[in-house]
Design a protein around this motif. Structure first.
Motif, PDB file in Angstrom:
ATOM      1  N   GLN A 108       0.837  -1.199   0.000  1.00  0.00           N
ATOM      2  CA  GLN A 108       0.000   0.000   0.000  1.00  0.00           C
ATOM      3  C   GLN A 108       0.877   1.256   0.000  1.00  0.00           C
ATOM      4  OE1 GLN A 108       0.090  -2.362   2.452  1.00  0.00           O
ATOM      5  NE2 GLN A 108      -1.959  -2.888   3.179  1.00  0.00           N
ATOM      6  N   GLY A 109       0.376   2.292  -0.674  1.00  0.00           N
ATOM      7  CA  GLY A 109       1.141   3.523  -0.795  1.00  0.00           C
ATOM      8  C   GLY A 109       1.551   4.115   0.538  1.00  0.00           C
ATOM      9  N   PRO A 139       4.257  -6.605  -5.274  1.00  0.00           N
ATOM     10  CA  PRO A 139       2.825  -6.300  -5.259  1.00  0.00           C
ATOM     11  C   PRO A 139       1.943  -7.533  -5.027  1.00  0.00           C
ATOM     12  CG  PRO A 139       3.570  -6.500  -7.511  1.00  0.00           C
ATOM     13  CD  PRO A 139       4.790  -6.723  -6.651  1.00  0.00           C
ATOM     14  N   LYS A 144      -1.961  -2.106 -10.218  1.00  0.00           N
ATOM     15  CA  LYS A 144      -2.652  -1.481  -9.101  1.00  0.00           C
ATOM     16  C   LYS A 144      -4.072  -2.007  -8.978  1.00  0.00           C
ATOM     17  CE  LYS A 144      -3.647   3.049  -7.053  1.00  0.00           C
ATOM     18  NZ  LYS A 144      -3.541   4.518  -7.207  1.00  0.00           N
ATOM     19  N   SER A 145      -4.492  -2.275  -7.740  1.00  0.00           N
ATOM     20  CA  SER A 145      -5.814  -2.864  -7.520  1.00  0.00           C
ATOM     21  C   SER A 145      -6.410  -2.354  -6.214  1.00  0.00           C
ATOM     22  CB  SER A 145      -5.718  -4.389  -7.486  1.00  0.00           C
ATOM     23  OG  SER A 145      -4.840  -4.815  -6.451  1.00  0.00           O
ATOM     24  N   SER A 164      -9.653   1.231  -0.114  1.00  0.00           N
ATOM     25  CA  SER A 164      -9.489   2.202  -1.191  1.00  0.00           C
ATOM     26  C   SER A 164     -10.851   2.532  -1.793  1.00  0.00           C
ATOM     27  CB  SER A 164      -8.544   1.653  -2.264  1.00  0.00           C
ATOM     28  OG  SER A 164      -9.025   0.428  -2.792  1.00  0.00           O
ATOM     29  N   ASP A 184      -7.532   6.160  -0.757  1.00  0.00           N
ATOM     30  CA  ASP A 184      -6.693   5.541  -1.780  1.00  0.00           C
ATOM     31  C   ASP A 184      -5.261   5.300  -1.315  1.00  0.00           C
ATOM     32  OD1 ASP A 184      -8.635   5.198  -3.722  1.00  0.00           O
ATOM     33  OD2 ASP A 184      -8.401   7.236  -4.485  1.00  0.00           O
ATOM     34  N   HIS A 188      -3.763  -1.299  -3.209  1.00  0.00           N
ATOM     35  CA  HIS A 188      -2.608  -2.160  -3.479  1.00  0.00           C
ATOM     36  C   HIS A 188      -1.844  -1.631  -4.686  1.00  0.00           C
ATOM     37  CE1 HIS A 188      -4.895  -5.736  -1.486  1.00  0.00           C
ATOM     38  NE2 HIS A 188      -4.297  -4.965  -0.595  1.00  0.00           N
ATOM     39  N   ALA A 189      -0.609  -1.226  -4.466  1.00  0.00           N
ATOM     40  CA  ALA A 189       0.215  -0.749  -5.572  1.00  0.00           C
ATOM     41  C   ALA A 189       0.573  -1.901  -6.499  1.00  0.00           C
ATOM     42  CB  ALA A 189       1.490  -0.101  -5.032  1.00  0.00           C
ATOM     43  N   GLY A 190       0.729  -1.594  -7.767  1.00  0.00           N
ATOM     44  CA  GLY A 190       1.272  -2.551  -8.721  1.00  0.00           C
ATOM     45  C   GLY A 190       2.768  -2.339  -8.867  1.00  0.00           C
ATOM     46  N   GLU A 193       3.900   1.448  -9.455  1.00  0.00           N
ATOM     47  CA  GLU A 193       3.860   2.313  -8.276  1.00  0.00           C
ATOM     48  C   GLU A 193       4.968   1.947  -7.289  1.00  0.00           C
ATOM     49  OE1 GLU A 193       0.205   2.378 -10.456  1.00  0.00           O
ATOM     50  OE2 GLU A 193       1.143   0.647  -9.450  1.00  0.00           O
TER      51      GLU A 193
END
Length: 608
Positions: A108-109, A139, A144-145, A164, A184, A188-190, A193
């Protein structure tokens, strides 16, 4: 597939000019599975103010204890464990730190950015360099999801979900729901990211590197570093998926090979490619989905040998088996899917990995402390399973390279400043559960832990009770015999008449549940668990389980279960005993020359 270099040409040009002097006392710390959760992540703008532990203190955004004791990893205290680990590495003067995957909770970001701040701080203060490679948690999916967790801890002890904005929960339940927060920051970053944030830590070239390249050449852009992944149920539907593997020479003579062994296999559902997680894929699927990696690894090995470089590989996933030859016994007792056996590379996979010529690989993923040796026709590969600092027993691996020798030390993280800082919040949670959900109340003795070592042990014991035993032991067995003392079991076997008073007291003090909890300690930590299993306990188990007296009991269900218990515990102790007498896992010296030898260098190797 063209890999971006011509091997014979490189060997011709560089084998003499770049032939390196042997390394001398070069050290690399390997810290996998940090599962970093930024407890100071700020969601106040979205309506979640966190918990103010002390008046005027910065609020914390943490997960509940209830969530932690159902998970194979801690979520919150590893924030402090990471800092303690980096402090320990800095105190030892180690400058190179590898992060073999799962460096964040779920990519996560908010957690990626929090981790970046800490790593950058240590890089600046101590001239450290970090080299990351992704795991199945970062990831979670290649692109990204939607993401989120249902079990953040509210100020009154209740659980609050944070998701998110594109998550179904936020689309359906957000209106007038005090137990739901949408942000957001928790998506979940891909790959893209993650690389954007973690670029300074090996995933992109650095001007200090003497060499940096990928299986696809020297291109740094992620769009130039990808392979074709087709749907499991429709090979005509495919997509380009990033691969962040890289080779780096951070100091003269040392090559670090960071392998991205994630494999995300999609399924075609309603016209869309839906990617599955990579947790159980590992190197078995690397062979079928990313075969170019083995070709590249083989060529890197050959180049390293020709140029006199010392090559050490690391990735998130194990290259060797991790139950010390006990896989078949575990399957027999617990079933084919127990103990995460799906994550073990097959015999054929292991041999193919060894045939690349690699000598030393450090993996993570399993949160286990283990050593395995893979023999192939032309090579011996040493696979080191590094523990997690977010689980029992918290530790990292320190590799010291001296010419052709690699000394592998296991550095335990027993004392972590502020590990108990969040205990007051857990106490509030415990009070809330007693009042509102008594069936979910956890054992609050975990809040009496005196150090991080004992805290992680109590966490694993709770995890065994709440997750492992319910999943891996039959229900009727659990209901009737788990809480029986070993003295009661001995009596039922008609084998208690010769026991001394001290032996009776020892058996009375231990339950079947206690034995199984100790079993899980050894499974996770190997010889590091001996500090927590006394000589008396070991002897107690041996006295009981070495008795092969025929089980003669009544034919009712309880009697049958007692006989099943004797059989099951006899098998379990055999597995336990073999785990106790496995290859060295605390300190070992590996000869990476053609001698292929391994030596135990632990000063205290005796089991209790």
């Amino acid at each position: 597939m063209y890999l971006g270099f011509d091997l014979p040409l490189i060997l011709c040009i560089f084998s003499t000019a770049l032939h390196a002097a042997p390394l001398s006392n070069t050290q690399i710390a390997f810290v996998p599975d940090i599962h970093f959760h930024d407890i100071y992540g700020d969601f106040s703008a979205e309506g979640f103010n966190g918990i103010e532990l002390n008046k005027g203190a910065k609020p914390v955004s943490i997960r509940s204890m209830q969530a932690q004791i159902h998970s194979t990893r801690l979520f919150n205290e590893n924030y402090f464990a990471l800092i303690a680990t980096l402090d320990d590495i800095a105190a030892k003067g180690v400058k190179l730190v590898a992060l073999p995957g799962d460096f964040t909770d779920d990519g996560q970001g908010v957690h990626l950015n929090g981790l970046k701040v800490i790593l950058a701080d240590y890089a600046k203060k101590y001239d450290m360099r970090f080299f990351a490679t992704p795991g199945n948690h970062d990831p979670v999916r290649p692109f990204k999801s939607a993401g989120g967790k249902s079990d953040f801890l509210g100020s009154d002890g209740q659980q609050v979900g944070i998701y998110s904005t594109d998550h179904p929960r936020c689309k359906e339940d957000a209106k007038d729901n005090d137990a739901l927060v949408c942000s957001d920051k928790i998506a979940h970053a891909g790959y893209q990211e993650i690389v954007d944030i973690m670029a300074p830590f090996g995933l992109q070239p650095d001007n200090r590197d003497l060499l940096w390249e990928t299986p696809f050449g020297k291109q740094a852009l992620l769009t130039d570093r990808s392979y074709t992944q087709c749907a499991q149920n429709d090979q005509s539907r495919c997509k380009q998926v990033p691969d962040t593997s890289y080779l780096v020479e951070p100091v003269a003579g040392l090559w670090l090979l960071a392998i991205d062994a994630n494999v995300y296999i999609p399924k075609l559902e309603n016209g869309h490619l839906i990617f599955q997680g990579s947790g159980n894929a590992g190197y078995n699927k690397v062979l079928t989905e990313k075969p170019y990696l083995l070709k590249w690894i083989t060529q890197v090995v050959q180049r390293a040998k020709a140029q006199g470089k010392t090559l050490v590989a690391f990735s998130h996933f194990p290259m060797g088996e991790f139950y010390d030859g006990q896989t078949q016994s575990i399957k027999s007792l617990f079933g084919d899917t127990a103990f995460q056996l799906a994550r073990e590379p097959s015999r054929d996979t292991r041999k193919l990995l060894a045939e690349t010529g690699l000598k030393l690989h450090i993996g993570g993923h399993m949160h286990m402390n283990d050593t395995s040796v893979i023999e192939s026709e032309h090579n011996t590969l040493f696979n080191i399973q590094a523990p997690s600092i977010a689980a029992y027993r918290p530790a990292y691996k320190l590799v010291t390279l001296n010419k052709q020798l690699a000394k592998v030390d296991t550095i335990t993280i027993d004392n972590v400043p502020h590990f108990d800082r969040l205990f007051s919040a857990y106490q509030t949670e415990h009070d809330y559960l007693i009042k509102n959900h008594p069936e979910q109340v956890w054992d609050k003795r975990i809040l009496t832990a005196k150090d991080y070592h004992s805290y992680s042990k109590m966490h694993l014991q709770a995890l065994a009770k709440w997750r492992f035993i319910p999943r891996e032991w039959p229900q009727d067995f659990r209901e009737q015999v788990l809480n029986m003392s070993l003295l009661e079991i001995t009596a039922l076997f008609n084998n208690d008449s010769q026991l001394s008073k001290a032996q009776r007291q020892g058996l009375q003090a231990k339950t079947v549940l206690d034995f199984i909890a100790d079993f899980y300690l050894v499974r996770n930590a190997g010889t590091l668990a001996f500090a927590d299993i006394s000589q008396a306990t070991q002897q107690t188990m041996a006295n009981l389980l070495n008795n092969n007296t025929r089980c003669v009991v009544s034919s009712d269900n309880k009697g049958k279960n007692i006989c099943q218990l004797k059989s099951a515990l006899t098998q379990a102790f055999s597995i336990y005993d073999n785990l106790n007498h496995a290859l060295p896992d605390r300190c070992l010296i590996i000869d990476m020359s053609e001698n292929k030898s391994l030596q135990n260098c632990a000063t205290d190797t005796a089991s209790p």
